[in-house]
Design an enzyme around this catalytic site. Sequence first.
Site, PDB file in Angstrom:
ATOM      1  N   GLY A 257     -16.284   2.329 -11.980  1.00 18.69           N
ATOM      2  CA  GLY A 257     -15.368   1.487 -11.229  1.00 18.69           C
ATOM      3  C   GLY A 257     -15.803   1.301  -9.787  1.00 18.69           C
TER       4      GLY A 257
ATOM      5  N   SER B 205      -1.558   7.079  -5.962  1.00 21.62           N
ATOM      6  CA  SER B 205      -1.370   5.682  -5.564  1.00 21.62           C
ATOM      7  C   SER B 205      -0.142   5.526  -4.686  1.00 21.62           C
ATOM      8  CB  SER B 205      -1.213   4.813  -6.818  1.00 21.62           C
ATOM      9  OG  SER B 205      -0.747   3.522  -6.510  1.00 21.62           O
TER      10      SER B 205
ATOM     11  N   GLU C  93       1.882   3.430  -5.207  1.00 18.38           N
ATOM     12  CA  GLU C  93       2.936   3.039  -6.138  1.00 18.38           C
ATOM     13  C   GLU C  93       3.932   4.180  -6.389  1.00 18.38           C
ATOM     14  OE1 GLU C  93       3.594   0.110  -7.896  1.00 18.38           O
ATOM     15  OE2 GLU C  93       2.145  -0.864  -6.577  1.00 18.38           O
TER      16      GLU C  93
ATOM     17  N   TYR D 168       3.559   2.448 -14.195  1.00 12.91           N
ATOM     18  CA  TYR D 168       2.353   2.964 -13.542  1.00 12.91           C
ATOM     19  C   TYR D 168       2.730   3.913 -12.412  1.00 12.91           C
ATOM     20  CZ  TYR D 168      -1.962   2.901 -10.764  1.00 12.91           C
ATOM     21  OH  TYR D 168      -3.074   3.253 -10.051  1.00 12.91           O
TER      22      TYR D 168
END
Length: 322
Positions: free
Chosen positions: A13, A124, A126, A148
């Site tokens: 990634g 994250s 998030e 998520y």
Amino acid sequence: MPATRALITGIAGQDGSYLADLLLAEGTEVVGLIRDADREHPNLDHLHDKVTLVAGDLLDPDSLRRAVAGVAPAELYHLAAPTFVPDSWDDPTSTVAAIVGATSTLLAAARETDPSMRVYVATSSEIFGDAGESPQHEDSPKRPRSPYGVAKLAAHQMIGLMRARHGQHLSVGITYNHESPRRPPHFLPRKVTRGAAAISLGQQSELRLGDLAAVRDWCDARDVVRGAVLALRHDEPGDYVFASGVSRTVGDLVHTAFAHVGIDPAGVVVVDPEFVRPPEPTPPLGDPSRARDILGWEPEIDFTRMIAEMVDADLAQLKTSG
């Protein structure tokens, strides 16, 4: 000091490949966990013969245990995870398994293989969701608004529990949006930079986007992975927000990208109601004070340079393919 060997999950990634670059440059042996060796991995093309790849799948706990035990790294960087938040609504079960299950497995495997192994895990922004305060710091309320985010928060809490229970050196990077020329094309910033490049080359007539007033905290992926190394190698493990600390809108992103190719976006960027989403109750903005004060971390690549490099990469690719 450089480690003798590091294992990176998600090496193919954006973040994993930049981390591999960084570790190789200092002389660390790098082993990467990869799910599908038969696929093409453009981010690894320049690393041919420089890294060792081992098979492993986030949904296959035995493969993760084998990888950690077989490599026996001094440092383990766990970056692999589903990354596209909207997909988590379609398959929350796999999202939770891939994030929470895999993280738990790797933490246990690290302890079983070598209790002194240092581990860094990327979570994250998030996890904050509707935190009720902006900017967010490590101790801000955590009220995720997507499957998520829920999964990342569970992994984040698991790391804290294992660190307290077993005394493992486990560190967390709470990462906000971070970009680079290696960012996949389905993410908004790459959609914008590629659109600017394509329009400047006459290969596209317009770019359709959602709410240009939407707010994000963007920094460069190379800065984020540098923070990961600083966190993992600090004397004491901890949690750190890695963010620019600057609030920018999608409109700012658009203007920066199009300015680089000398185009006024007003005539070619169209707001499509289909792409407009309700604004977040809490603007996502990170406070990197702890990383700055404890680790000495500061973003080194500014927003304008980052976007310019992304546009230039898209221009080069489109000229070749077009």
